[in-house]
Write an enzyme that holds these catalytic residues in place. Structure first.
Site, mmCIF file in Angstrom:
data_model
loop_
_atom_site.group_PDB
_atom_site.id
_atom_site.type_symbol
_atom_site.label_atom_id
_atom_site.label_comp_id
_atom_site.label_asym_id
_atom_site.label_seq_id
_atom_site.Cartn_x
_atom_site.Cartn_y
_atom_site.Cartn_z
ATOM 1 C CG HIS A 228 11.512 -25.651 14.120
ATOM 2 N ND1 HIS A 228 11.186 -24.860 15.201
ATOM 3 C CD2 HIS A 228 12.852 -25.830 14.165
ATOM 4 C CE1 HIS A 228 12.289 -24.565 15.864
ATOM 5 N NE2 HIS A 228 13.318 -25.142 15.262
ATOM 6 C CB CYS B 17 0.985 -2.049 4.939
ATOM 7 S SG CYS B 17 1.014 -2.860 6.544
ATOM 8 C CB THR C 148 2.744 -1.172 11.044
ATOM 9 O OG1 THR C 148 1.532 -1.781 10.556
ATOM 10 C CG2 THR C 148 2.449 0.222 11.570
ATOM 11 C CG ASP D 202 -0.386 0.300 2.525
ATOM 12 O OD1 ASP D 202 0.854 0.451 2.611
ATOM 13 O OD2 ASP D 202 -1.146 0.410 3.507
ATOM 14 C CG HIS E 162 12.230 -21.437 14.385
ATOM 15 N ND1 HIS E 162 12.301 -21.025 15.692
ATOM 16 C CD2 HIS E 162 13.448 -21.930 14.081
ATOM 17 C CE1 HIS E 162 13.525 -21.245 16.160
ATOM 18 N NE2 HIS E 162 14.242 -21.790 15.192
HETATM 19 C C1 RB5 Z 1 -2.114 2.986 6.181
HETATM 20 O O1 RB5 Z 1 -2.156 4.293 6.633
HETATM 21 C C2 RB5 Z 1 -1.638 2.062 7.296
HETATM 22 O O2 RB5 Z 1 -2.671 1.865 8.184
HETATM 23 C C3 RB5 Z 1 -1.199 0.765 6.699
HETATM 24 O O3 RB5 Z 1 -0.153 0.989 5.834
HETATM 25 C C4 RB5 Z 1 -0.655 -0.265 7.679
HETATM 26 O O4 RB5 Z 1 0.276 0.281 8.519
HETATM 27 C C5 RB5 Z 1 -1.684 -1.007 8.413
HETATM 28 O O5 RB5 Z 1 -1.417 -1.884 9.251
#
Ligand code: RB5
Length: 376
Positions: free
Chosen positions: A139, A68, A70, A10, A101
């Site tokens: 594992h 994304c 995070t 994203d 693992h």
């Molecule tokens: C988008 O703003 C953000 O929420 C997405 O990239 C991600 O971090 C979601 O977990």
């Protein structure tokens, strides 16, 4: 053949995408880039997760990389897909361990958490570390357990009556076309006794294939005419079948075709006319029943009263590992077994919604015992 990796990001993960693609191409990996193609627009990460994971499920890609902000959102979404083991990693050590693992087939990274260099190193560590699937590997055992949960709960049917939130239903519903086809023939009131009996046996045989999916394997060396094959055999798991008399008998032969070493016990129940409680009138089990995984056979799970009682009688004899296999289950019966025996997995070909006043499953297939033995 070239390894194929699907990648999707994203806007929050976009910053990591090109450096990772460059690294993959340097490694002669084929890249399927599902976007997004700039970070100007705010987009929804589940859309990219779907593209990447469905490419893996279709076998268009061998592995996937999801990015994304995070890495959290993409990893949560990816792990909803059957067969996907997505690992959220923030450094090369996690990349390495997710390979060794967890046998992760998807790696999730956060563009707001790690820099592009760390992301590339993490991806490399993941790609360079094979899964530890050596014999008796802990594992391997754990990942097999994850796969089993995946299989089981991806077919969960949630209760209408409880709004799907009071308890999880442990039901495995066979959607294989052969089973569905044969169940339709069994439901047909014009199917005669001979054909009905054959079909029940065939369906039971097909079900045995799936019911035994979690049998443990061990590695053996087999000498073929041209060399040594590192092969696998079932590692001495003992099985037992317990038909509930009398309709359960119809499923025994089919199951035994695939499981010829299984021992067969029998259990008979009647309903006490006064207390209406199921009473055991016959029970003969293999002498080592407590050491075996027992498969209870009952073609029609209606109210669940007798199946629940049969399972209770088996547990009272020290049997701890029990599965229940039916042709058709009523929602009520499934709920009863889940409530009384939350540890018992139910396998069936269909879950019908209703019971009539005589406790027959509607639409069901009628009285399986009568249709099997021609008694009506
Ligand atoms: C988008 O703003 C953000 O929420 C997405 O990239 C991600 O971090 C979601 O977990």
């Amino acid at each position: 053949m070239k390894v194929r990796i699907a990648i999707g990001a994203d806007h929050g993960g976009f910053v990591l995408k090109q450096p990772i693609i460059d690294c993959l191409k340097e490694r002669n990996i084929e890249v399927l880039d599902f976007g997004t193609f700039d970070d100007q627009e705010s987009v929804d990460y589940p859309d990219y997760v779907e593209k990447v994971c469905s490419a893996i499920i279709r076998k268009d890609a061998d592995k996937g990389i999801l990015l994304c902000g995070t890495g959290i959102g993409v990893s949560i979404a990816a792990n909803k897909f059957p067969g996907i083991r997505a690992a959220l990693c923030t450094n090369p050590e996690m990349g390495r361990l997710s390979g060794e693992h967890n046998n992760a087939n998807v790696i999730a990274l956060g563009g707001r958490i790690i820099d592009p260099n760390t992301a590339v190193e993490t991806v490399q560590a993941w790609l360079d570390t094979p899964f530890d699937d050596s014999e008796n590997s802990r594992h391997q055992r754990r990942v097999e357990k994850i796969n089993r949960l995946d299989k089981l709960y991806s077919s969960i049917n949630q209760s209408k009556e409880t709004g799907g939130c009071q308890y999880m239903q442990r039901v495995f519903e066979f959607d294989h076309p052969l089973i569905q086809h044969k169940i339709s023939l069994l439901r047909d009131k014009n199917t005669g006794t001979k054909e009905f009996r054959e079909l029940v046996s065939e369906v039971a045989m097909l079900m045995a294939y799936e019911v035994t999916r979690d049998l443990p394997l061990k590695e053996v060396d087999v000498e073929t005419p041209v060399g040594i094959a590192h092969a696998k055999v079932i590692s001495g798991k003992k099985l037992g079948l317990v038909p509930i008399l009398r309709a359960g008998l119809g499923m025994v032969d089919g199951m035994l075709k695939l499981l010829p070493m299984a021992k067969v016990g029998h259990i008979g129940l009647y309903r006490d006319p006064e207390t209406l409680e199921p009473v055991e009138y016959y029970c003969k089990l293999p002498s080592d029943a407590a050491e075996r995984d027992m498969v209870v056979l009952d073609p029609m799970l209606a109210t669940g009263g007798s199946a629940s009682a049969a399972i209770r009688f088996l547990k009272n004899r020290g049997i701890t590992n029990i599965k229940l296999v039916c042709l058709i289950a009523a929602r009520t019966g499934v709920e009863r077994i889940n409530r009384d025996h939350p540890d018992v997995d139910i396998y069936c070909a269909a879950v019908d919604e209703e019971l009539n006043d005589h406790a027959y499953i509607v639409p069901g297939l009628g009285d399986a015992g009568d249709r099997l033995f021609g008694t009506k």
